[in-house]
Structure formats: C-alpha cells, structure tokens
Scaffold this active site. Sequence first.
Site, short mmCIF file in Angstrom:
data_model
loop_
_atom_site.label_atom_id
_atom_site.label_comp_id
_atom_site.label_asym_id
_atom_site.label_seq_id
_atom_site.Cartn_x
_atom_site.Cartn_y
_atom_site.Cartn_z
N TYR A 70 93.21 -40.03 -56.04
CA TYR A 70 92.83 -41.63 -56.43
C TYR A 70 92.49 -41.72 -57.87
CZ TYR A 70 90.82 -46.49 -56.36
OH TYR A 70 90.32 -47.74 -56.94
N SER A 152 82.03 -52.77 -61.70
CA SER A 152 83.18 -53.41 -61.38
C SER A 152 83.11 -54.28 -60.31
CB SER A 152 84.23 -52.43 -60.79
OG SER A 152 85.24 -53.14 -60.17
N TYR A 176 87.02 -59.66 -61.64
CA TYR A 176 88.24 -59.98 -61.54
C TYR A 176 88.10 -61.54 -61.12
CZ TYR A 176 90.12 -55.07 -61.14
OH TYR A 176 90.34 -53.96 -61.23
N THR A 202 89.20 -58.69 -66.76
CA THR A 202 90.24 -57.81 -66.69
C THR A 202 91.66 -58.91 -66.25
OG1 THR A 202 89.24 -55.89 -65.80
CG2 THR A 202 91.56 -55.97 -65.25
N LYS A 297 89.94 -57.87 -70.95
CA LYS A 297 90.24 -56.41 -70.93
C LYS A 297 91.66 -56.19 -70.41
CE LYS A 297 89.12 -51.83 -68.62
NZ LYS A 297 90.00 -51.93 -67.70
N HIS A 321 94.85 -49.98 -68.51
CA HIS A 321 94.04 -49.60 -67.21
C HIS A 321 94.28 -48.21 -66.76
CE1 HIS A 321 92.63 -52.47 -63.79
NE2 HIS A 321 92.49 -51.36 -63.26
N ARG A 324 97.36 -47.44 -64.69
CA ARG A 324 97.23 -47.39 -63.23
C ARG A 324 98.10 -48.79 -62.65
NH1 ARG A 324 94.16 -44.40 -60.15
NH2 ARG A 324 93.59 -46.04 -58.70
N ASP A 352 90.24 -48.44 -74.58
CA ASP A 352 90.14 -47.76 -73.11
C ASP A 352 91.60 -47.28 -72.87
OD1 ASP A 352 89.10 -47.58 -70.40
OD2 ASP A 352 90.82 -49.06 -70.05
N GLY A 354 92.76 -42.96 -71.61
CA GLY A 354 93.24 -41.88 -72.00
C GLY A 354 92.05 -40.97 -72.71
N GLY A 375 86.47 -43.66 -68.22
CA GLY A 375 86.68 -43.89 -66.74
C GLY A 375 86.78 -42.56 -66.09
#
Length: 424
Positions: A70, A152, A176, A202, A297, A321, A324, A352, A354, A375
């Site tokens: 995940y 989050s 969100y 986001t 974002k 993301h 993702r 953001d 990588g 992350g």
Amino acid sequence: MTVTQPPVPSAAQKRPRAARQRPRWSELREVLRVRRPTLNPVERRLGAALSIRDLREVAVRTTPRAVFDYVDGAADAELTARRNRAAFAAVELVPEYLSPVDHPDLSTRVFDREIAMPLIFAPTGYTRMMHHEGEAAVARVAARHGLPYTLSTVGTSTVEDVAAAAPGGEHWFQLYLTRDERLNAELLDRALAAGFTTVVLTVDTPVAGRHPKDMRNGLTIPPSLTLRTLFDMARYPSWVLNKLTTAPIAFASLRSMTGETDVIDAVRVADVVFEPTLNYDHLAWLRANWPHRLLVKGILSPRDARRAVETGADGVVVSNHGGRQLDRTPATLTVLPGIREELGPDATVILDSGVTHGQDILAARALGADAVMIGRAYLYGLMAGGERGVERAVTILREEYSRSLQLLGLKASDAIGRHHVRTP
C-alpha cells in the site's frame, strides 16, 4: 672490448626488509575499536540503515506485504512513480569550490516562518495501519526537528490528537473538500481551533486511482482480504498484537459521519471524500472560509498554478500524488521550473513526489522549490521502527542534504541557485 654486466640483484636484495617490532597494546587499542553490540533489535536494524533505501528494506521484513505494498505501490503500471525517481537521478550537480562551507545553515523560510531545512512531512492516509504509533509519532519527530507536519483528512488521528502529541509544532491540515458542506466547515473549524496554520487542498483525486497491488491483496475500499493476505499478516505477530491492543484504526477526522458509533462505512467515505465535481468555485469558498495560509496540492501545469493563485491560494504543491493517482503524468521535477517561472518569486512553491535523498532536496531547491514534501520516505521509517524509524529517516535526509550542500561548495540553503544543477 668485453663489457661486464652488473650482477642481477636477488629478490631479497630488491625488497629491503621492513623493520619489525613487538605490537604494543597502546597502539592496537587505537585501531581495534570493537563496536559494542546493540541488543535491541529495532535499534540494531535502524542503526544499520544508512539510506532511505535501507529503511525500505527493513520495512519489507517487518511489515505485512499488503501494508508495505500500500505504501510502496502506485497506480496502474507505476510509470509515474518511476519517472519521479528517474528525473531526480538524471540531475547533475555542478559544484563551486574555494568557499568556506563549515557549519552550513540548512534553514529556509516557507511563507513567513523559518523551518530547520527545506523539508515538510506530506499527508498520508491510514498511517496507523503502517505502525500503531501513527501520526502522533510522525508529528513528534517533525516538531523536534523544527519541520511542518501535514495531517490528512483520511488520517487515523484527529487534529486534536496531533496538537496534543506535538504541542508547539508547526501543523498543517490536508483537506479533501468533500460533498458534505457541513463536514467541510467542521473540519476547517476544528483545524483552526487546534492551532493548525495551513490548509493544503488536494485537487488530484476526483476519483480514486487504480492500485493493482492493493486489489490483489484485498486492501481496497471496502476491504476484501484474501486468504493469502491474512496468512501473510499472521507471520508478523508483533504487528498483529499492536493492532489488536490499541485503538481501532478509523478515519479519525470523519467520525461525525458515523453518528453514535466509531465504525465508519468505508464505501460512504470514498463516496464523500472523492469529489468529481471539485472546481474553482470550491477553492474560492475555501479561501473565503479559511483565514490563514492556503496551498493547492496536485498541480502539474503552469496554467493551473496561475489560476489557483489568482483564485486565492498562497501557493501550490507541485505533485502527482507520488504516482498514486493518474499514471503517465510527468515527473514533478520536470514541470517545476515552468511553474516557478509562471508564478514568479513571491508565491510559495513546494515539490512533492519521489524525494528519497538529501540531494533530491538540493535539486528541487535549485529548480525553483521553496521546500519539498516527503511521504514514502518517512513511512518506510515508520514501518521499520515506529517513531524511532521516522527519526532515523529524517536524520538520514538531513545528513545527506547537509553534506551534499557542503560538497556543492555552499554554506546555506538560500545560496542554492539554478546554475548549480544541469538537467537533460
């Protein structure tokens, strides 16, 4: 006339013998410094980890495969996730020498606040699934290092939990913007009351991305675990015990959706949180209802960045993301310079997706970012060793960044310029 050749020296004559002496303990003691064994297995594993890649390898061995997948996995063919890393790997650093680099100043300013280095903890969902200490552990590490932590909306701790775990920390809230207007207002009010300073909207999740690894493992919404996944989880008794003996994992900020119970209908959460009608009117509403700093974002184009700022955002997070959501998007590092050029020097631009090495931070700074978000990098540490693992992840990135800054010939984060990197 006869010429006499000089005699050829023997092998022993060619190599003069070295003078020898009896070893002295005082001399041996200087070179035979045996490291004391570390008895604690977590500390032993973390102490041997010298990179984020090493922490990832520890996480593989200490976490059920479905949970690791995940975190580690991405959408569809995972092309975007690989592009993110390839873009950083392709950067060449161009040093400038003969400048003092002792005691480098790693700090920088994001908005009007100084942070210890150009690093921010990105929001992650289901964090207590990776390790029972969850968001509280991450927030404590961030506060100790003088770095912002972003909670989050689908985290497993509330804004109140995070504020209590790390009082005095710099806390941000990732939002969100849901279909439930009452819930949106409630989330903002609670973040404001808890002392959160920044909201990060986001925008790249109108629907959920497709994650084949999670689908195979049954780690979906709602969960549909396979026998293979359950047997694999049983191989990690410490993980299972910690889950059974601590508070149930839940979407902590969304408990008001459940009425009198703590059990949250995962299908309903997905239906509410992923908003396919999200548009600039929603952003304008958020700007009117949030009094502090606001970031958007999920930006990958200069045009979207410009419009977000014109609608009221204080800056953007250049993000795909972590690969993702939509696969086959460009690597964030490749679009960063164009977004910075479009917004100019005043807007806040954070990169953001990588980032796994201190030199990635250097590259992002040189190409226009004020700071980066991490992350997976800290989640590998969390899975490897809870709060101590997150601490190790930050220590690794800080040491890599500091040493690379010095080797680049610079003494401060703010001295990094575009001329210090070359890109394909």
